[in-house]
Write a protein that holds these residues in place. Structure first.
Motif, PDB file in Angstrom:
ATOM      1  N   HIS A 103     -76.736 -42.636  83.285  1.00 31.66           N
ATOM      2  CA  HIS A 103     -76.492 -42.216  84.664  1.00 31.66           C
ATOM      3  C   HIS A 103     -77.404 -41.045  84.998  1.00 31.66           C
ATOM      4  O   HIS A 103     -77.528 -40.098  84.222  1.00 31.66           O
ATOM      5  N   ARG A 104     -78.070 -41.108  86.154  1.00 37.48           N
ATOM      6  CA  ARG A 104     -78.992 -40.039  86.556  1.00 37.48           C
ATOM      7  C   ARG A 104     -79.011 -39.922  88.068  1.00 37.48           C
ATOM      8  O   ARG A 104     -79.227 -40.900  88.788  1.00 37.48           O
ATOM      9  N   SER A 124     -87.769 -44.998  97.471  1.00 36.17           N
ATOM     10  CA  SER A 124     -87.287 -46.096  98.315  1.00 36.17           C
ATOM     11  C   SER A 124     -85.944 -45.779  98.966  1.00 36.17           C
ATOM     12  O   SER A 124     -85.390 -46.626  99.666  1.00 36.17           O
ATOM     13  N   GLY A 125     -85.414 -44.566  98.737  1.00 37.62           N
ATOM     14  CA  GLY A 125     -84.191 -44.150  99.422  1.00 37.62           C
ATOM     15  C   GLY A 125     -82.969 -44.000  98.556  1.00 37.62           C
ATOM     16  O   GLY A 125     -81.919 -43.561  99.038  1.00 37.62           O
ATOM     17  N   SER A 126     -83.049 -44.351  97.272  1.00 30.98           N
ATOM     18  CA  SER A 126     -81.891 -44.244  96.388  1.00 30.98           C
ATOM     19  C   SER A 126     -81.629 -42.785  96.026  1.00 30.98           C
ATOM     20  O   SER A 126     -82.554 -41.989  95.853  1.00 30.98           O
ATOM     21  N   THR A 127     -80.347 -42.456  95.894  1.00 28.85           N
ATOM     22  CA  THR A 127     -79.958 -41.080  95.543  1.00 28.85           C
ATOM     23  C   THR A 127     -79.298 -40.996  94.172  1.00 28.85           C
ATOM     24  O   THR A 127     -79.170 -39.889  93.634  1.00 28.85           O
ATOM     25  N   ASP A 128     -78.872 -42.113  93.620  1.00 26.34           N
ATOM     26  CA  ASP A 128     -78.167 -42.094  92.333  1.00 26.34           C
ATOM     27  C   ASP A 128     -78.410 -43.410  91.608  1.00 26.34           C
ATOM     28  O   ASP A 128     -78.602 -44.464  92.246  1.00 26.34           O
ATOM     29  N   TYR A 129     -78.397 -43.343  90.270  1.00 19.88           N
ATOM     30  CA  TYR A 129     -78.754 -44.501  89.453  1.00 19.88           C
ATOM     31  C   TYR A 129     -77.785 -44.622  88.284  1.00 19.88           C
ATOM     32  O   TYR A 129     -77.523 -43.641  87.577  1.00 19.88           O
ATOM     33  N   PHE A 146     -77.445 -50.123  88.986  1.00 26.91           N
ATOM     34  CA  PHE A 146     -76.885 -50.012  90.332  1.00 26.91           C
ATOM     35  C   PHE A 146     -77.392 -48.720  90.958  1.00 26.91           C
ATOM     36  O   PHE A 146     -77.422 -47.675  90.302  1.00 26.91           O
ATOM     37  N   THR A 147     -77.804 -48.781  92.213  1.00 25.46           N
ATOM     38  CA  THR A 147     -78.194 -47.569  92.926  1.00 25.46           C
ATOM     39  C   THR A 147     -77.472 -47.492  94.260  1.00 25.46           C
ATOM     40  O   THR A 147     -77.035 -48.508  94.815  1.00 25.46           O
ATOM     41  N   THR A 148     -77.363 -46.269  94.766  1.00 29.68           N
ATOM     42  CA  THR A 148     -76.796 -46.022  96.091  1.00 29.68           C
ATOM     43  C   THR A 148     -77.733 -45.096  96.850  1.00 29.68           C
ATOM     44  O   THR A 148     -78.559 -44.401  96.243  1.00 29.68           O
TER      45      THR A 148
END
Length: 391
Positions: A103-104, A124-129, A146-148
């Motif tokens: 998790h990062r 590309s707009g992701s804030t969490d991985y 999974f990204t958000t």
């Protein structure tokens, strides 16, 4: 990371994964179904990627990427990619080798420390991985990510929810992955048409179909001499280069490569519908011309022969060893045409039946030739090459 409240997952998501999805869903349907159900439960997913290692000589992995805007799409990873920087040090490698989640936050990445793929996702707009392992029954581990794009990233409860689905995702994906890998491997070794037929159940000895088809055979000249002059590694590289040129040209024209016999290639162009024989012949002829015209073929000396007619297409062999191929008089005649090409020192020849349906000027008669095994001489035609040369 903040603790955003998330509604519980739909009660049926695990039941769907271990039930209908496991039984008959495609990998795209599994990944898309998981993503959409998580979004419905309140998890603000932007992207989901699930990768699969595969026993295939041409690709090292394949997988599915789901995005909020585009839905699920499959992808493949060429063999050799795992040795590059895109995989070395990546979160996926970490997950597969440690069998633990990774998790990062993507909002505070460190140059020189975090992997390039994380920077790409952040751009590309992701804030969490979040990447996690998915274990299969054979002991292998696959990776999914999974990204958000929500500021602050995933909540602890969302991460827990996603990770809790790993066993059910594995249960659904493993049979789908097995079906996909089997079809991929069959296609590599048998060609698209045979692979599709065997996948649909045509795998018993004697299961054959009579079809009308243009049949092509190529053969490398002076292969015996090369085997004596060249060391094994150089010889194999020459053979691979030749096969690549011929096979790529055949596939580009919709043909199926059925087998390699020594340095020969046997391919078939089915006439799928009544009246499509001329089109099958034209595609086969175009494959021959494209192979000779390919820049990579410079310096290669090979011959090609074309014929068209009915063939028996399917499984033949012993009780415990089968081969999916074409047999019959059409194939026998084709092998005799190949011999004529060598005897007359012509690179590409075809039968009267093929010449009759090709455009004017595409062939020229080489006269009547005596073919081994045939009582009467048969007219043979030369297929004109792209540069107009005959040899």
């Amino acid at each position: 990371m903040t603790n955003h409240e998330t509604p519980p997952a739909p009660s049926g998501i695990v039941d769907w994964l271990i039930g209908p999805a496991r039984q008959n869903a495609t990998p795209e349907e599994v990944v898309g179904g998981v993503a959409e159900r998580l979004v419905e439960s309140g998890v603000p997913l932007l992207r989901v990627r699930i990768g699969q290692s595969v026993a295939n000589p041409l690709i090292s992995a394949w997988g599915v990427i789901w995005s909020r805007e585009g839905g699920p799409e499959s992808y493949t990873v060429p063999r050799g990619m795992l040795a590059t920087g895109s995989y070395e040090g990546s979160p996926f490698k970490h997950v597969i080798t440690t069998r633990k989640s990774y998790h990062r936050s993507l909002e505070n990445l460190v140059t020189g420390q975090d992997h390039a793929v994380l920077f790409e996702l952040a751009e590309s707009g992701s804030t969490d991985y979040l990447a996690m392992p998915v274990a299969y029954g054979d002991g292998s581990v696959q990776a999914c990510a999974f990204t958000t794009d929500r500021p602050g990233g995933f909540s602890d409860s969302e991460i827990g929810l996603i990770e809790s689905l790993a066993p059910a995702i594995g249960a659904a994906l493993e049979p789908a992955a097995m079906r996909h890998s089997m079809a991929s491997l069959l296609q590599v070794y048998l060609g698209s048409g045979p692979a599709e037929r065997i996948g649909k159940g045509a795998f018993r000895r004697g299961q054959t179909t009579a079809i009308d088809a243009a049949v092509l055979i190529t053969d490398l000249r002076d292969s015996s001499g090369m085997s004596e002059r060249l060391d094994p590694d150089t010889l194999l590289k020459r053979l691979d280069a030749y096969f690549e040129v011929v096979v790529d040209a055949i596939r580009a024209q919709g043909g199926d490569v059925l087998k390699f016999v020594g340095d020969g290639v046997l391919a078939v162009f089915p006439a799928d519908e009544e009246g499509s024989r001329p089109e099958a012949c034209r595609r086969a002829a175009r494959a021959v011309l494209d192979a000779f015209a390919c820049p990579a073929a410079a310096g290669m000396r090979f011959v090609a022969a074309l014929h068209v007619g009915p063939v028996v297409y399917g499984n033949i062999g012993s009780l415990d060893r089968l081969d999916f191929t074409v047999v019959g008089p059409t194939v026998n005649y084709l092998s005799r045409l190949e011999g004529v090409a060598k005897t007359l020192d012509r690179r590409a020849v075809c039968s009267r039946e093929v010449a009759a349906v090709l455009p004017d000027g595409a062939t020229r008669s080489l006269g009547s030739q005596t073919l081994k095994g045939f009582a009467e001489p048969r007219e043979v035609f030369e297929l004109w090459l792209p540069d107009g040369a005959s040899s």
